[in-house]
Write an enzyme that holds these catalytic residues in place. Structure first.
Site, PDB file in Angstrom:
ATOM      1  N   ASN A  83       8.645  35.517 -15.780  1.00  0.00           N
ATOM      2  CA  ASN A  83       7.203  35.509 -15.513  1.00  0.00           C
ATOM      3  C   ASN A  83       6.546  36.869 -15.706  1.00  0.00           C
ATOM      4  O   ASN A  83       5.336  36.939 -15.916  1.00  0.00           O
ATOM      5  CB  ASN A  83       6.947  35.025 -14.079  1.00  0.00           C
ATOM      6  N   TYR A 102      -1.610  40.573 -26.556  1.00  0.00           N
ATOM      7  CA  TYR A 102      -1.206  39.641 -25.493  1.00  0.00           C
ATOM      8  C   TYR A 102      -1.009  38.229 -26.028  1.00  0.00           C
ATOM      9  O   TYR A 102       0.078  37.644 -25.835  1.00  0.00           O
ATOM     10  CB  TYR A 102      -2.234  39.665 -24.356  1.00  0.00           C
ATOM     11  N   LYS A 118       2.582  36.063 -26.350  1.00  0.00           N
ATOM     12  CA  LYS A 118       2.801  34.751 -25.753  1.00  0.00           C
ATOM     13  C   LYS A 118       3.091  33.684 -26.818  1.00  0.00           C
ATOM     14  O   LYS A 118       3.814  32.714 -26.554  1.00  0.00           O
ATOM     15  CB  LYS A 118       1.592  34.353 -24.900  1.00  0.00           C
TER      16      LYS A 118
END
Length: 250
Positions: free
Chosen positions: A93, A158, A162
């Site tokens: 996470n 970012y 992902k």
């Protein structure tokens, strides 16, 4: 009634706040022993104190290894395996985000995001998979993001990181399935964190207006998705990237 993660052992990176802390709480409620990973000893200590007040009987401890260091993570997970006798669930996470414009990016900033958001997922998954293979199975869960599916107007590193997490998830699901290791990801939308709540209403309102369900996600909404994928209810689910975004992406 038996809890969904009874007698399971879980490691949650980025588990000291936000979505990670919500996942830790949910897993503890459902009977797991949880080892939360934080970036610093002080943040880990604070999270453990908070959880100790909320759940005095919870089986939880904290560590703060370098998630991008292969040897450090191998040693950390091996120590956990020796102590608890197993490692059932790994939640990757930990991550960082920003809104830097393309022309303002430095190679160092780009590398910092990719290291924590992608390299750490590889390093931690590799260390956990070795243990899970020997014990006959396990679950690896990764935190992706809704922006991995449609991008964002600035801070391209970012969503790029992902998107890479999605590819890693699907590929590892295919590679590790023969060892009874399931690999899935959760792609949260906008989550109601302390940071988001501190924003002015003129910033928050347009965000909410774009969400068909009419509200931001709570930490528990995201944690419930992780719980489902970690549990035997998802015994035949692997390689999925589960969007939890209020129907922003369909």
């Amino acid at each position: 009634m038996k809890r969904l993660l009874e007698n399971k052992v879980a490691v949650v990176t980025g588990g000291t706040r936000g979505i990670g802390l919500s996942i830790v709480r949910k897993f503890l409620e459902e009977g797991a022993s949880v080892i939360l990973c934080g970036s610093r000893e002080e943040t880990v200590t604070h999270a453990l104190q908070l959880l100790g007040t909320e759940c005095p009987d919870a089986r939880v401890e904290g560590i703060w290894p370098d998630l991008t260091d292969r040897e450090a993570m191998s040693q950390a997970l091996s120590t956990i395996h020796r102590k608890y006798g197993r490692l059932d669930i790994l939640v990757n996470n930990a991550g960082i985000s920003q809104r830097t414009l393309l022309e303002e990016y430095t190679p160092e900033e780009y590398d910092r995001i990719m290291d924590l958001n992608v390299k750490s997922v590889f390093v931690c998954s590799q260390a956990a998979a070795g243990i899970m293979k020997e014990q006959g199975g396990g679950v690896i869960l990764n935190t992706s993001s809704v922006v991995s599916l449609y991008g964002q107007p600035s801070g391209f590193a970012y969503p790029t990181s992902k998107f890479a997490v999605n590819g890693l998830t699907k590929s590892l699901a295919r590679e590790l399935g023969r060892y009874h290791i399931r690999v899935n990801a959760v792609a949260p939308g906008v989550v109601k964190t302390d940071m988001v709540e501190s924003l002015p209403q003129e910033v928050i309102r347009p965000i909410i207006d774009r969400i068909p369900l009419g509200r931001m996600a709570r930490g528990e909404d995201i944690a419930n998705a992780f719980l489902y994928l970690a549990s035997d209810m998802a015994a035949y689910v692997s390689g999925a990237v589960l969007s939890v975004d209020g129907a922003v992406v369909i």
